[in-house]
Design a protein around this motif. Structure first.
Motif, short mmCIF file in Angstrom:
data_model
loop_
_atom_site.label_atom_id
_atom_site.label_comp_id
_atom_site.label_asym_id
_atom_site.label_seq_id
_atom_site.Cartn_x
_atom_site.Cartn_y
_atom_site.Cartn_z
N ILE A 69 0.84 -1.19 0.00
CA ILE A 69 0.00 0.00 0.00
C ILE A 69 0.88 1.24 0.00
O ILE A 69 1.91 1.28 0.68
N GLY A 70 0.46 2.23 -0.73
CA GLY A 70 1.10 3.54 -0.73
C GLY A 70 0.04 4.56 -0.36
O GLY A 70 -0.29 4.73 0.79
N ALA A 71 -0.53 5.21 -1.39
CA ALA A 71 -1.69 6.08 -1.17
C ALA A 71 -1.41 7.18 -0.15
O ALA A 71 -2.26 7.54 0.64
N GLY A 72 -0.18 7.69 -0.18
CA GLY A 72 0.12 8.82 0.67
C GLY A 72 1.07 8.52 1.81
O GLY A 72 1.52 9.43 2.51
N ALA A 73 1.39 7.24 2.03
CA ALA A 73 2.34 6.87 3.09
C ALA A 73 3.16 5.71 2.53
O ALA A 73 2.59 4.74 2.04
N TYR A 74 4.47 5.82 2.62
CA TYR A 74 5.33 4.92 1.88
C TYR A 74 6.33 4.21 2.77
O TYR A 74 6.95 4.82 3.65
N ALA A 165 -8.11 12.19 0.52
CA ALA A 165 -8.12 12.50 1.96
C ALA A 165 -7.62 13.91 2.19
O ALA A 165 -8.15 14.66 3.01
N TRP A 166 -6.59 14.27 1.46
CA TRP A 166 -6.04 15.62 1.61
C TRP A 166 -7.05 16.67 1.17
O TRP A 166 -7.15 17.74 1.75
N LEU A 274 5.95 4.15 8.96
CA LEU A 274 4.53 4.20 8.60
C LEU A 274 3.66 4.39 9.83
O LEU A 274 2.71 5.18 9.83
N GLY A 277 0.00 5.74 10.47
CA GLY A 277 -0.52 7.03 10.02
C GLY A 277 0.10 8.26 10.65
O GLY A 277 -0.23 9.38 10.26
N TYR A 414 -4.83 -0.34 -1.83
CA TYR A 414 -5.87 0.54 -1.30
C TYR A 414 -7.05 0.53 -2.26
O TYR A 414 -6.90 0.75 -3.47
N LEU B 93 5.50 0.16 14.14
CA LEU B 93 6.15 1.08 13.19
C LEU B 93 5.86 0.69 11.75
O LEU B 93 5.74 1.54 10.88
N PRO B 97 -1.16 2.73 7.51
CA PRO B 97 -2.44 3.22 8.07
C PRO B 97 -3.66 2.69 7.34
O PRO B 97 -4.74 2.64 7.92
#
Ligand SMILES: Cc1ncc(COP(=O)(O)O)c(C=O)c1O
Ligand SMILES: Cc1ncc(COP(=O)(O)O)c(C=O)c1O
Lengths: 462, 487, 462, 487
Positions: A69-74, A165-166, A274, A277, A414, B93, B97
């Protein structure tokens, strides 16, 4: 008494000095009827050992799924020195550097972070963090309204390819000040914003245009064309970027002819785990002319009484503790520790290392897309160059597939159904430099099995 | 003779790198039109150089782990190391999310229980953990107040009342929410001026933001009267809980009738300040504001936990961060609260207040002037150096800088704005009596120095890595990003 | 080039300055025929990320069994601050404090550690660590021979209840100097050394008697009687102790009337992780009169040119770098970092906390023995007071039982068959403060099942 | 004015404690006759006090992470942080050494591969990882040599030949093994005096201990001649591999015909020195000594690993530690070697040698005297300040102490003993050219200070936490354990 050092003798001597008999007297200005003498609902104390056991068990329960999953967090590799140094007590347990002479460590790190962000984005100046990427975008919108004196509309165009989300966060945070965030549709064939859609705003008072590069789908927007339109039409450009991509991609400061006015985003990929979140670290950079409109802390280099170089918080007149109701933002506590981690991360990676990380992300995601499309019967939603992530189209609803992947220890991506129903059964996947070919093979094998089994169960041929 | 630590860019040499950290090169095939023309200027240093540089920089800081740090309004108490190591377990960690809730039940259980504990200590009906710092908690609160009035069709309520002693984030937040600010005065005894409050209340009143104990270091004695007045006028009441440490387990904002509170987990619940963050400004609400709580919130279905979002809370003001707030900070607060337990939390209130009152008493005996001499101190208190400024010409700033030479971080200076030449001093409950006594000795010694040689104090600090810094130059000759020589 | 900072430009400039063309020339004094130009057998480099993945997988493979083994290494809770501080670069990456002025941190920690060990053992002076408990016992034997000028025999009595591995190590290390370590039998009913066995050595030239308290079985020896015999017969007393027990038990310095001459042991329980056997930290303390015979580093408090207190290595004339062939030992590098961890641990536990840890170990082991004896049909080998561990007797060979417990995630104890065959199927178990009642229940349940199933398979009734 | 950090006992107050670390009280029922009468005197401090105290103490140290640390013979190179964090994964830390091998296959795989890699870099036939430091590795080697001669009935061989330049542990080890020491001289060019060697060889010769590159900072050119002579005399040859860093990947002791070598993993393979340890002195042996290797050794049966003990190696000299040596150190070395790989190891030898020769060259150009001017430096070299002592009266000690003021750790002083007023300087491969240049500048500056004001240098250091310490007093008025006041 955990964390309280008072001996009975201390307590006695202190009460005597104050001239009271017991500690409760110190609370005698509080209306009696409000006072409580217990806290039902809070469990009794545990020792550190007991809590350590509890937390270890809860962590073990969550496990370590293989993440796509990425979608804004890597998920990136975090070099071992990053947190070994970041959690040193002198960084970890210090406050915002109000006493500059006793905080040169933190202040110099801020200055270095600002320098790195400015260079990555090709902007003049950066602040020393905002809460996260989403709130940074919100702050950028508010700032654009302040900075663009000629524009009165507070009207900002936000492509739908910007992280949904942003977009939601930006709306919540800016609506009190009356901003209008208007959505720009995208091309569902290309997964990008078609510059032509802007034509209908020509001549209108548009305060700013937001451009996310790479966009939420991982596709590359024609940032130059979009930025050129904005400049030609008197709108500011707010750039949203994954800063890892800036090792390879044209930086916001060079988009179109004039570059962006504000660049913002999420610096989590720079050494921040990560961690479900957060805490992450938003960044923002701008042109020198707008620096007084920028929210957040800024460290500046100056000299001391003896002419030695030193660092201090500067342009504080922008901030709430000086300007109060007229400040550029209400932000006070920010994400200093994560900013520290990001700075150390960037020092370890350098331009060459960061370019390799970025390159590996491109290559790995391509490898992933290839594996899944050739072997699992899914297809890529969009052609065209992409960075970091990709949209795949499935022949059935995504959520059950993700659940069965999760049961096999894979966080498979995602689900885009909520925000992009028009795409059908669309799944956003991502592979960074941390995913090996064996990992991708594991994913492909498991997805193949999952789709096959489900299909078989449903009597469908995959 | 010892080297000042250069900026990392000045250590950089082209072609150097911490190559153990570089993944192998890969073919990227990004079309030329998207490609960056010149690589960004980032440091090119070896791993040892980076480690040495940042280790050395860290040593230039004062911090709780190395010094007494009585910074008023900031609650610089011991940040237990266990909170850090347990929040940083690899599974926590590594969790994305957006991974399915099934793979986060352990983490969600912690957050759910944290919500419950925060409800218990604040006396509120529900809690959302998402605000990422106190100021965002305030924003959340005011946004909910706004949503409440809107939901009641009460569109004219666009004023927020803020006492003059308030922290800067209060008015800044109100503005950010598009509210007008009505500032009201404090009395000489530190309480809010009720007459001023009465004058400020109107049909435009959306609510009041009240910090209690206030930033003047005293508990607002007529808190229920204020609450009743504002509610009677149709406004809602907001509790800035940044100073919750002082009253933890002794009295609860919910019991005072407040509609919403934010708590600074990075103060009261001892998550680290990290040189400027991260924090967490979890908000608690009473029944009135419950429908408007920001999302996500951790819910429980039977024995499973999941995030509730707008689909569950359709009136929610919405989402305030990219995901669900500062989870790692929340886990730290959770560990802290479990180790303290109910009795430990009550002791926080008691001993932070004991330390403050003891320190105040000793300083008064030593001849310093309390700003509110007839009041009990909360967990912090103000001394004013107005007299010293008049008599010796030394300011609160001079005292503060000189304290650094004595090995103490300075108290908060020049805040709150209404007390001239003030030091806002917050010792916290985790400091020993000896440490407080040492601090008194230092202030007494500085006072003597002021009497003997005021000019000397103007030059302080003398023993820190740098002498007093030129802030004016910093703002005028702005240098906020390193440039290559000749650029 | 991992960890090497040289740029091409650096290399060129350096070679030029030296006056050579390439680095290989620097090796021209090495006979040509010896030089190699590759290292077959060493794999190619991996990145930190790759090694991190590898190590995480290997760690995961090993898992975290529920541990009930003691036998010289003990699982205790390690307070979080211990390693957060111990691994700070200034401690972690410093050398032995040869330059005292630049090493006051390490030196003061050494002094504090010595003070704590001296107080725990009730001896006058301590050194600042030896390799581990086993080698500390060996060094103690060698030291006793040096310190006991009147004794010429180098004859040392070592009860069989002393840790058998340590006895082996002591033998290997002391035999070159001709020491004779003679074993004293124990009472197989009591699991302790019967003082009467000493009678046959009366009148002989015995250099020293070793007393381990609690002994390897966890049983308490009559240390007073044994020490009294030694004193009466002109032998020195070498005490071996688990230092945790010293929070509760009579310290070596007070055994009998005169106390021990040398106290040594393993300080691993003080904040040092089990870590598959090391690094641990041996300790040794003695009376002031013998201090010049003690091996290992010692820090002393002194003053500087301005009369300020400071710390420095002292009595270095005992050590190899000064005395060379005549030194008290060849030890140089010791276990400084673990000594640091132990010192921080003891500061956090204090006398009250350490007494509680010791008390919990006693109580937990009792609970474990009760659970296993009442529910699993095993029996305790020895009556009498014990500390930390206990010997249980099974009705069948221990190893297969341990293997099946291991498969169920339980490290069930230590098999005594190799060293104590006379006890039959004997298992040494241990429970520290880290084992909960639920853990003990898990063990009892699993053992019950294991014994039952095996018995059923063999047609035996449990 | 800043406080010297007191001894932790002086911070102690009766009844104080870091109680989050105290388990609940339990009934112990230990009979009175065994019970301690008075509790031990241990510090009673809060958790914050302990954290603050040891954090502050740490800051008083120089270390690789904060300073250039060119301590000769000690190989103070960067200790990669990954080695620490990966060796400290919870599963590795939590594993009991006596747990069944089935629960340690991951750990054992690492150690097995480490053995293989050490075999490859040393050129030996087999390796045992158990020795806990270099000196114990030496002990192991000499004990094996003894066992070899005994096994051949050669009981008269009880002499070990040691060059005069040897590290102190060499003769100390020989004594510890009950051997007599025959010291032989070095020539003025740094090589061993072969005539002296010939004279020393006899039927009593058990073996020779040779350090190569020697502690004089040069490679023994006639190494094979020495090896042949000793072997011809019936002795065995021991290689002190403490300086392996200099030749890593360039030349292998096994290829030189040596029978046994110890390597200091805490030098060459960069495990941390920890302010005095822990280390690891893994030994490698040739065919002759293979049967005598200490136990345990990691063996492989098919795809399972296990510890081999005396039952597998009946002629083993036995066990040298309570369990299996310093496993955590071994894991760190393993990580280091995997990150370096074969090419990286060769670079270690190359760049440590390059740095040393560059530094030597620059210092000679600056007027300092090399002890062996006609020789290549290995990874270290010696300068002698004999001339300065004669002319300005400043000693190697004075230079060393003054260097501390310049922010550099001093080189090794007064070792090896045969070079008067010497500094043994080892820069290691992980330092930059700039750092080396800065060090030259400092030495040059000190030389100028010596010429201008020699007395000033005698007072150095001036800027450290303490000035020069009184070692004589430390030994005479022995204070090595804190006593309560009045005790
Ligand atoms: C009284 C008060 N309110 C609000 C805040 C704002 O909190 P934060 O810094 O977490 O945004 C602070 C913090 O300094 C405070 O002291
Ligand atoms: C040449 C030489 N041999 C042996 C040793 C002893 O090694 P250790 O300190 O690990 O026991 C050293 C360490 O300083 C050394 O430099």
């Amino acid at each position: 008494m955990p964390y309280i050092p008072h001996t009975d003798e201390d307590i006695g001597a202190m009460l005597e000095r104050i001239g009271i008999r017991d500690i409760d007297e110190l609370f005698d200005e509080i209306p009696k009827e409000l006072r409580i003498d217990s806290l039902p609902g809070v469990p009794a104390a545990l020792t550190e050992m007991e809590v350590a056991r509890l937390m270890s068990e809860r962590a073990a329960q969550d496990g370590r799924p293989l993440n796509f999953i990425g979608a804004g967090a890597y998920e990136h590799h975090i070099p071992a020195p990053v947190w070994a140094i970041t959690t040193r007590g002198e960084f970890y347990s210090a406050y915002t550097p109000y006493q500059a002479e006793a905080s040169q460590g933190t202040l110099q790190v801020m200055y270095e972070f600002q320098s790195m962000i400015a260079s990555l984005t090709a902007m003049d100046v950066s602040n020393a963090s905002l809460y996260d990427g989403a709130s940074a975008l919100a702050e950028a919108c508010l700032m654009a309204v302040r900075a663009h004196r000629r524009s009165k509309s507070a009207h900002i165009l936000v492509p739908v390819t910007v992280n949904p989300a942003w977009r939601r966060v930006a709306r919540v945070i800016t609506e009190g000040q009356g901003l209008v965030l208007e959505e720009l549709p995208y091309c569902t064939e290309q997964g990008t914003t078609i510059p032509q859609v802007l034509e209908r705003y020509a001549g209108q008072d548009i305060t700013a245009l937001v451009i996310q590069q790479p966009n939420f789908f991982g596709q590359l927007e024609d940032a130059d064309a979009l930025a050129r339109w904005a400049r030609a039409n008197g709108a500011q450009v707010i750039a949203v970027t994954n800063p890892v991509s800036l090792a390879l991609l044209t930086p916001p400061g060079e988009w179109g002819e004039g570059g962006a006015d504000i660049a913002c985003g999420e610096a989590q990929p720079f050494g921040v785990p990560l961690s479900s979140g957060g805490p992450y670290v938003g960044f923002m950079a701008t042109r020198l002319e707008h620096v007084r409109q920028m929210p957040g802390r800024i460290a500046g280099r100056t000299v001391d009484l003896e002419g030695r170089t030193g660092f201090t918080l500067t342009l504080q007149a922008r901030e709430q503790h000086i300007r109060r109701g007229k400040a550029t933002s209400n932000i006070c506590t920010n994400q200093g520790l994560l900013m520290t981690a990001a700075t150390i991360y960037l020092s370890l990676l350098g331009p060459a290392g960061l370019a390799r990380v970025a390159g590996a992300c491109v290559a790995r995601t391509r490898e992933l897309v290839e594996a899944l499309t050739t072997r699992c019967g899914v297809r890529a939603a969009f052609p065209g160059p992409r960075f970091h992530e990709a949209v795949l189209l499935l022949d059935r609803p995504v959520v059950p597939v993700l659940e069965s992947l999760a049961a096999a220890g894979i966080a498979g991506g995602y689900d885009l159904a909520r925000d992009f129903p028009e795409l059908g059964h669309a799944l956003l996947v991502c592979a960074t430099e941390t995913r090996t070919s064996a990992d991708i093979e594991t994913y492909a094998r498991t997805l193949h099995r999952t789709l096959g089994r489900a299909a078989a169960a449903a009597g469908v041929r995959p | 003779m010892k080297r000042i630590e250069p900026v990392i860019f000045d250590l950089s040499r082209s072609g150097r790198g911490a190559t153990a950290q570089h993944p192998p090169a890969a073919e990227t095939a990004i079309p030329a039109q998207f490609r960056r023309r010149r690589p960004p200027v980032l440091p090119e240093v070896s791993e040892l150089q980076a480690v040495r540089h940042y280790t050395r920089l860290s040593q230039l800081n004062y911090s709780i782990d190395t010094q007494f740090y009585p910074l008023g309004s900031c609650t610089m108490k011991y940040n237990p190391r266990a909170c850090n190591s347990l929040a940083m377990l690899p599974e926590f960690l590594g969790r994305h999310p957006l991974a399915p809730a099934a793979t986060g039940q352990g983490m969600l259980a912690c957050l759910f229980e944290l919500q419950e504990m925060l409800k218990a200590v604040t006396g509120m009906a529900a809690v959302s953990l998402t605000p990422m710092a106190g100021a965002q908690g305030e924003f959340t609160g005011v946004a909910m107040i706004r949503a409440f009035h809107r939901a009641h069709g009460d569109l004219a309520r666009n004023e927020i009342i803020v006492p003059d002693a308030a922290h800067g984030t209060n008015p800044a937040t109100a503005s950010m929410c598009g509210m007008k600010i009505r500032e009201i005065a404090s009395l000489a005894n530190g309480d809010v001026d009720l007459a001023a409050l009465d004058a400020a209340l109107s049909p435009a009143t959306a609510g009041i933001m009240l910090t209690n104990p206030s930033t003047l270091g005293v508990f607002e004695r007529r808190i229920t009267e204020i609450e009743r007045k504002v509610h009677a006028a149709g406004g809602l009441v907001y509790y800035d809980g940044a100073n919750l440490n002082a009253i933890l387990g002794k009295v609860r904002p919910g019991d005072m009738g407040f509609d919403v509170i934010h708590t600074n987990l990075h103060k009261t619940f001892s998550t680290p300040h990290g040189g400027g963050g991260p924090g967490s400004g979890a908000v608690g609400v009473g029944e009135r504001l419950l429908p408007f709580l920001p999302v996500p919130v951790v819910g429980r279905d039977g024995d499973r936990y999941r995030w509730l979002d707008e689909r569950d809370l359709p009136q929610s003001i919405g989402q305030l961060s990219g995901f669900m707030g500062n989870t790692g900070v929340l886990l730290r607060a959770y560990v802290y609260m479990r180790i303290l337990g109910a009795a430990g939390m009550r002791r926080v209130g008691e001993f932070s207040t004991l330390n403050a009152n003891y320190l105040l008493q000793r300083l008064r005996e030593a001849g310093f002037d309390a700003a509110y001499p007839e009041r009990r101190a909360s967990h912090e208190f103000i001394i004013t150096l107005r007299r010293q400024t008049r008599e010796q010409g030394v300011t609160a700033m001079d005292f503060a800088k000189r304290l650094l030479d004595y090995g103490y971080h300075a108290p908060t200076t020049y805040f709150p704005l209404l007390v001239p030449e003030c030091l806002l001093i917050e010792p916290t409950e985790t400091e020993t009596r000896e440490e407080l006594d040492g601090f008194v000795d230092a202030l007494v010694a500085i006072q003597r120095e002021a009497e003997a040689d005021a000019a000397m104090l103007k030059g302080a600090p003398y023993t820190l890595p740098v002498r007093r810094l030129d802030d004016v130059r910093a703002a005028k000759q702005l240098d906020v990003a390193w440039k290559p020589a000749g650029a």
